[in-house]
Design a protein around this motif. Sequence first.
Motif, PDB file in Angstrom:
ATOM      1  N   HIS A  45       1.925   1.644  -3.655  1.00 55.83           N
ATOM      2  CA  HIS A  45       0.797   2.096  -4.468  1.00 55.83           C
ATOM      3  C   HIS A  45       0.435   3.555  -4.190  1.00 55.83           C
ATOM      4  O   HIS A  45      -0.043   4.260  -5.081  1.00 55.83           O
ATOM      5  CB  HIS A  45      -0.425   1.211  -4.241  1.00 55.83           C
ATOM      6  CG  HIS A  45      -0.261  -0.172  -4.801  1.00 55.83           C
ATOM      7  ND1 HIS A  45      -0.163  -0.434  -6.144  1.00 55.83           N
ATOM      8  CD2 HIS A  45      -0.146  -1.367  -4.182  1.00 55.83           C
ATOM      9  CE1 HIS A  45      -0.005  -1.721  -6.333  1.00 55.83           C
ATOM     10  NE2 HIS A  45       0.016  -2.324  -5.144  1.00 55.83           N
ATOM     11  N   ARG A  46       0.688   4.005  -2.962  1.00 55.71           N
ATOM     12  CA  ARG A  46       0.383   5.400  -2.601  1.00 55.71           C
ATOM     13  C   ARG A  46       1.556   6.340  -2.896  1.00 55.71           C
ATOM     14  O   ARG A  46       1.544   7.502  -2.524  1.00 55.71           O
ATOM     15  CB  ARG A  46       0.014   5.474  -1.121  1.00 55.71           C
ATOM     16  CG  ARG A  46      -1.313   4.775  -0.827  1.00 55.71           C
ATOM     17  CD  ARG A  46      -1.600   4.621   0.638  1.00 55.71           C
ATOM     18  NE  ARG A  46      -1.504   5.885   1.346  1.00 55.71           N
ATOM     19  CZ  ARG A  46      -1.301   5.993   2.662  1.00 55.71           C
ATOM     20  NH1 ARG A  46      -1.187   4.908   3.409  1.00 55.71           N
ATOM     21  NH2 ARG A  46      -1.219   7.165   3.228  1.00 55.71           N
ATOM     22  N   ASN A  47       2.596   5.820  -3.578  1.00 56.73           N
ATOM     23  CA  ASN A  47       3.773   6.613  -3.971  1.00 56.73           C
ATOM     24  C   ASN A  47       4.481   7.242  -2.782  1.00 56.73           C
ATOM     25  O   ASN A  47       4.869   8.408  -2.823  1.00 56.73           O
ATOM     26  CB  ASN A  47       3.382   7.688  -4.991  1.00 56.73           C
ATOM     27  CG  ASN A  47       2.889   7.099  -6.287  1.00 56.73           C
ATOM     28  OD1 ASN A  47       3.470   6.142  -6.797  1.00 56.73           O
ATOM     29  ND2 ASN A  47       1.818   7.629  -6.810  1.00 56.73           N
ATOM     30  N   LEU A  48       4.660   6.467  -1.706  1.00 56.60           N
ATOM     31  CA  LEU A  48       5.314   6.966  -0.496  1.00 56.60           C
ATOM     32  C   LEU A  48       6.763   6.504  -0.343  1.00 56.60           C
ATOM     33  O   LEU A  48       7.401   6.841   0.641  1.00 56.60           O
ATOM     34  CB  LEU A  48       4.501   6.528   0.735  1.00 56.60           C
ATOM     35  CG  LEU A  48       3.065   7.029   0.799  1.00 56.60           C
ATOM     36  CD1 LEU A  48       2.352   6.421   2.000  1.00 56.60           C
ATOM     37  CD2 LEU A  48       3.040   8.538   0.870  1.00 56.60           C
ATOM     38  N   ASP A  64       0.825  -1.208   0.000  1.00 57.76           N
ATOM     39  CA  ASP A  64       0.000   0.000   0.000  1.00 57.76           C
ATOM     40  C   ASP A  64       0.861   1.260   0.000  1.00 57.76           C
ATOM     41  O   ASP A  64       0.488   2.271  -0.585  1.00 57.76           O
ATOM     42  CB  ASP A  64      -0.992   0.012   1.164  1.00 57.76           C
ATOM     43  CG  ASP A  64      -0.326   0.074   2.522  1.00 57.76           C
ATOM     44  OD1 ASP A  64       0.626  -0.689   2.758  1.00 57.76           O
ATOM     45  OD2 ASP A  64      -0.767   0.885   3.355  1.00 57.76           O
TER      46      ASP A  64
END
Length: 51
Positions: free
Chosen positions: A17-20, A14
């Motif tokens: 996917h959240r570009n963190l 996640d």
Amino acid sequence: MALRERTFIMIKPDGVHRNLVGKIISRFEEKGFKLVAMKFMQASQGLLEKH
């Protein structure tokens, strides 16, 4: 000889996917940790159970 510790860091899907990923790495670098290797992969079920 100085003792060097290494830490394994895994970013959960996640977070990817959240570009963190960049922000997470930056936080570690700001704390003085040095990134020596990075590998992007999809882990198998066996590897996930091992960790």
